[in-house]
Design a protein around this motif. Structure first.
Motif, PDB file in Angstrom:
ATOM      1  N   PHE A  37       0.860  -1.182   0.000  1.00  0.00           N
ATOM      2  CA  PHE A  37       0.000   0.000   0.000  1.00  0.00           C
ATOM      3  C   PHE A  37       0.902   1.240   0.000  1.00  0.00           C
ATOM      4  N   ALA A  38       1.457   1.510  -1.153  1.00  0.00           N
ATOM      5  CA  ALA A  38       2.501   2.532  -1.285  1.00  0.00           C
ATOM      6  C   ALA A  38       2.025   3.920  -0.858  1.00  0.00           C
ATOM      7  N   GLU A  39       0.782   4.240  -1.166  1.00  0.00           N
ATOM      8  CA  GLU A  39       0.287   5.586  -0.854  1.00  0.00           C
ATOM      9  C   GLU A  39       0.232   5.832   0.653  1.00  0.00           C
ATOM     10  N   ALA A  40      -0.011   4.796   1.414  1.00  0.00           N
ATOM     11  CA  ALA A  40      -0.134   4.940   2.865  1.00  0.00           C
ATOM     12  C   ALA A  40       1.171   4.658   3.604  1.00  0.00           C
ATOM     13  N   ALA A  41       2.109   3.987   2.939  1.00  0.00           N
ATOM     14  CA  ALA A  41       3.361   3.590   3.603  1.00  0.00           C
ATOM     15  C   ALA A  41       4.230   4.805   3.933  1.00  0.00           C
ATOM     16  N   ALA A  42       4.988   4.680   5.019  1.00  0.00           N
ATOM     17  CA  ALA A  42       5.937   5.719   5.435  1.00  0.00           C
ATOM     18  C   ALA A  42       7.218   5.040   5.899  1.00  0.00           C
ATOM     19  N   VAL A  43       8.353   5.712   5.692  1.00  0.00           N
ATOM     20  CA  VAL A  43       9.650   5.098   5.964  1.00  0.00           C
ATOM     21  C   VAL A  43      10.525   6.045   6.791  1.00  0.00           C
ATOM     22  N   ASP A  50       2.635   7.245  15.505  1.00  0.00           N
ATOM     23  CA  ASP A  50       1.432   6.463  15.807  1.00  0.00           C
ATOM     24  C   ASP A  50       1.137   5.459  14.702  1.00  0.00           C
ATOM     25  N   MET A  51       2.166   4.883  14.133  1.00  0.00           N
ATOM     26  CA  MET A  51       1.985   3.972  13.005  1.00  0.00           C
ATOM     27  C   MET A  51       2.212   2.527  13.438  1.00  0.00           C
ATOM     28  N   VAL A  52       1.527   1.610  12.774  1.00  0.00           N
ATOM     29  CA  VAL A  52       1.843   0.204  12.934  1.00  0.00           C
ATOM     30  C   VAL A  52       3.001  -0.058  11.979  1.00  0.00           C
ATOM     31  N   SER A  53       4.061  -0.681  12.471  1.00  0.00           N
ATOM     32  CA  SER A  53       5.280  -0.710  11.663  1.00  0.00           C
ATOM     33  C   SER A  53       6.045  -2.024  11.780  1.00  0.00           C
ATOM     34  N   HIS A  54       6.987  -2.156  10.868  1.00  0.00           N
ATOM     35  CA  HIS A  54       7.936  -3.266  10.905  1.00  0.00           C
ATOM     36  C   HIS A  54       9.327  -2.686  10.731  1.00  0.00           C
ATOM     37  N   SER A  55      10.280  -3.160  11.536  1.00  0.00           N
ATOM     38  CA  SER A  55      11.641  -2.616  11.499  1.00  0.00           C
ATOM     39  C   SER A  55      12.663  -3.713  11.284  1.00  0.00           C
ATOM     40  N   SER A  56      13.820  -3.289  10.818  1.00  0.00           N
ATOM     41  CA  SER A  56      14.953  -4.204  10.669  1.00  0.00           C
ATOM     42  C   SER A  56      16.230  -3.432  10.992  1.00  0.00           C
ATOM     43  N   ASP A  57      17.180  -4.106  11.646  1.00  0.00           N
ATOM     44  CA  ASP A  57      18.418  -3.449  12.077  1.00  0.00           C
ATOM     45  C   ASP A  57      19.417  -3.317  10.938  1.00  0.00           C
ATOM     46  N   VAL A  58      20.182  -2.232  10.992  1.00  0.00           N
ATOM     47  CA  VAL A  58      21.319  -2.035  10.083  1.00  0.00           C
ATOM     48  C   VAL A  58      22.583  -2.327  10.876  1.00  0.00           C
ATOM     49  N   LYS A  59      23.349  -3.308  10.429  1.00  0.00           N
ATOM     50  CA  LYS A  59      24.574  -3.688  11.122  1.00  0.00           C
ATOM     51  C   LYS A  59      25.790  -3.214  10.341  1.00  0.00           C
ATOM     52  N   ILE A  60      26.732  -2.637  11.076  1.00  0.00           N
ATOM     53  CA  ILE A  60      27.998  -2.197  10.486  1.00  0.00           C
ATOM     54  C   ILE A  60      29.106  -2.927  11.214  1.00  0.00           C
ATOM     55  N   PHE A  61      29.834  -3.762  10.484  1.00  0.00           N
ATOM     56  CA  PHE A  61      30.860  -4.625  11.074  1.00  0.00           C
ATOM     57  C   PHE A  61      30.258  -5.447  12.221  1.00  0.00           C
ATOM     58  N   ASN A  62      29.096  -6.038  11.938  1.00  0.00           N
ATOM     59  CA  ASN A  62      28.391  -6.942  12.861  1.00  0.00           C
ATOM     60  C   ASN A  62      27.886  -6.270  14.130  1.00  0.00           C
ATOM     61  N   LYS A  63      27.847  -4.952  14.139  1.00  0.00           N
ATOM     62  CA  LYS A  63      27.322  -4.226  15.283  1.00  0.00           C
ATOM     63  C   LYS A  63      26.128  -3.391  14.843  1.00  0.00           C
ATOM     64  N   VAL A  64      25.027  -3.473  15.588  1.00  0.00           N
ATOM     65  CA  VAL A  64      23.819  -2.722  15.236  1.00  0.00           C
ATOM     66  C   VAL A  64      24.089  -1.227  15.399  1.00  0.00           C
ATOM     67  N   GLU A  65      24.010  -0.501  14.293  1.00  0.00           N
ATOM     68  CA  GLU A  65      24.286   0.938  14.299  1.00  0.00           C
ATOM     69  C   GLU A  65      23.088   1.766  13.837  1.00  0.00           C
ATOM     70  N   GLY A  66      22.003   1.087  13.429  1.00  0.00           N
ATOM     71  CA  GLY A  66      20.852   1.842  12.949  1.00  0.00           C
ATOM     72  C   GLY A  66      19.650   0.949  12.696  1.00  0.00           C
ATOM     73  N   ARG A  67      18.631   1.565  12.133  1.00  0.00           N
ATOM     74  CA  ARG A  67      17.383   0.825  11.909  1.00  0.00           C
ATOM     75  C   ARG A  67      16.591   1.478  10.784  1.00  0.00           C
ATOM     76  N   ILE A  68      15.879   0.617  10.044  1.00  0.00           N
ATOM     77  CA  ILE A  68      14.933   1.105   9.038  1.00  0.00           C
ATOM     78  C   ILE A  68      13.542   0.637   9.440  1.00  0.00           C
ATOM     79  N   THR A  69      12.604   1.561   9.464  1.00  0.00           N
ATOM     80  CA  THR A  69      11.224   1.254   9.859  1.00  0.00           C
ATOM     81  C   THR A  69      10.272   1.652   8.735  1.00  0.00           C
ATOM     82  N   VAL A  70       9.361   0.728   8.419  1.00  0.00           N
ATOM     83  CA  VAL A  70       8.295   1.009   7.446  1.00  0.00           C
ATOM     84  C   VAL A  70       6.962   0.864   8.168  1.00  0.00           C
ATOM     85  N   GLY A  71       6.088   1.862   8.031  1.00  0.00           N
ATOM     86  CA  GLY A  71       4.832   1.816   8.769  1.00  0.00           C
ATOM     87  C   GLY A  71       3.625   2.234   7.961  1.00  0.00           C
ATOM     88  N   TYR A  72       2.458   1.894   8.534  1.00  0.00           N
ATOM     89  CA  TYR A  72       1.162   2.311   8.004  1.00  0.00           C
ATOM     90  C   TYR A  72       0.393   3.020   9.123  1.00  0.00           C
TER      91      TYR A  72
END
Length: 367
Positions: A55-61, A78-100
């Motif tokens: 649902f591209a029109e409603a999605a937010a990143v 206030d979004m329902v979302s799914h996230s995944s970690d960004v690892k740099i040299f096997n250490k979690v340094e960030g995150r990407i979240t996509v929500g509706y």
């Protein structure tokens, strides 16, 4: 707007094409990324991810990595979302979240393929950040090597200058003092005294050059650091009093012993405290902290001046570089300090003070 589930084969295929297209676009952005404009690349990736969702029109990143944070316009907390970690040299340094928007969607609206896509994008961005870290590290190493080469070349030049100047300066000073003793004319004596004063000043510059190149002999002995600091403060008392500066001392121990050359250590502390006094505002404070651990001695000198500008931070230890007005500094003081500290296999660094000013930190290993 009401969104329904896509259940038929054609719709699933369409979604799969969108996901593959998104991954291809993200990969293209990463391949063509300028390391100095990463925020622009991350913004482009965020918009690619938005288009790749069911649902591209409603999605937010939102993408958060270290100092970088980018998000699409419609992103909210206030979004329902799914996230995944960004690892740099096997250490979690960030995150990407996509929500509706939570009012219209639930977690069941995220496809398994979308979760896989998000992981792949996180992996690709992690690889990009790793390459940036490697490049930055290589550039820093290159800068350090270039700086070491400059110091080596300058050291050879200044050592030669110091040796060549020593003899004529000694002759000028000696003959001028002899003439003063043998003349009774007051005007002539005043002129000769000017020659003597300037010869002495030039001799001090030569001494600093020799300190910088570590040509001065090191007669090492066990000394009391606290006493050396107190002695330097007595020498600088007129300058400190003139600006009504407050000296705040913090000594970790009553008697801190270290192996050093008294003259050289006095030169180091004199230059650093004198600089702190020069740049401090009237009635400001200079903090002097001494401490000692099992394997090192630490000295910190902090002022409340304007601080060191970022573009000058890498230059302050270079010989003949000074931010003082012409005639008020030779640009050798901190070079001398750096040379002496380095000859002790120690380190000297600086960082901003809070709310303003500079903190110099010296660390000497146990000799």
């Amino acid at each position: 707007m009401i969104y329904g589930f896509m259940t038929n084969t054609e719709q699933k295929l369409k979604e799969r094409v969108k996901e593959l297209t998104c991954l291809y676009e993200v990969t293209s952005i990463i391949v063509n990324s300028n390391y100095d404009e990463l925020e622009t690349s991350l913004e482009a990736i965020a918009h690619c991810l938005k288009r790749g969702w069911q649902f591209a029109e409603a999605a937010a990143v939102q993408i958060t990595i270290g100092d970088y944070q980018v998000q699409t316009k419609n992103y909210g907390n206030d979004m329902v979302s799914h996230s995944s970690d960004v690892k740099i040299f096997n250490k979690v340094e960030g995150r990407i979240t996509v929500g509706y928007p939570s009012a219209e969607f639930s977690v069941t609206d995220f496809l398994d393929e979308e979760r896989t896509l998000l992981k792949n994008v996180c992996l690709a961005i992690g690889n990009l950040m790793e390459r940036k870290h490697i490049r930055d590290s290589e550039e820093e190493t290159k800068r350090q090597m270039e700086r070491a080469d400059r110091f080596h070349i300058m050291g050879e030049i200044t050592a030669g200058i110091a040796h060549e100047l020593n003899t004529p300066l000694a002759n000028i000073l000696g003959f001028a003092e002899l003439l003063v003793e043998n003349t009774g004319d007051e005007a002539t004596r005043r002129d000769l005294q000017k020659i003597i004063d300037n010869a002495i000043f030039s001799r001090e510059i030569v001494k600093k050059l020799m300190f910088f190149t570590c040509e001065m002999p090191q007669e090492m002995e066990q000394i009391e650091l606290n006493a050396v600091v107190e002695n330097v403060l007595r020498l600088l008392a007129p300058s400190l009093k003139a600006k009504q500066l407050n000296i705040v001392k913090s000594f970790g121990r009553e008697h801190i012993q270290m192996r050093a050359n008294t003259v050289q250590l006095t030169q180091v502390l004199f230059n650093l405290i004198m600089n702190a006094a020069y740049y401090s505002p009237p009635k400001g404070a200079i903090h002097i902290e001494l401490d000692k651990s099992k394997d090192r001695t630490i000295i910190r000198i902090a002022d409340e001046g304007q601080g060191i500008e970022t573009e000058h931070a890498d230059k302050i230890f270079e010989p003949f570089y000074t931010s003082k007005p012409t005639g008020e500094g030779t640009g050798l003081g901190l070079s001398v300090v750096h040379g002496i500290v380095r000859s002790y296999k120690g380190t000297i660094s600086h960082r901003p003070n809070t709310p303003k000013g500079t903190i110099f930190t010296l660390e000497f290993p146990k000799i």
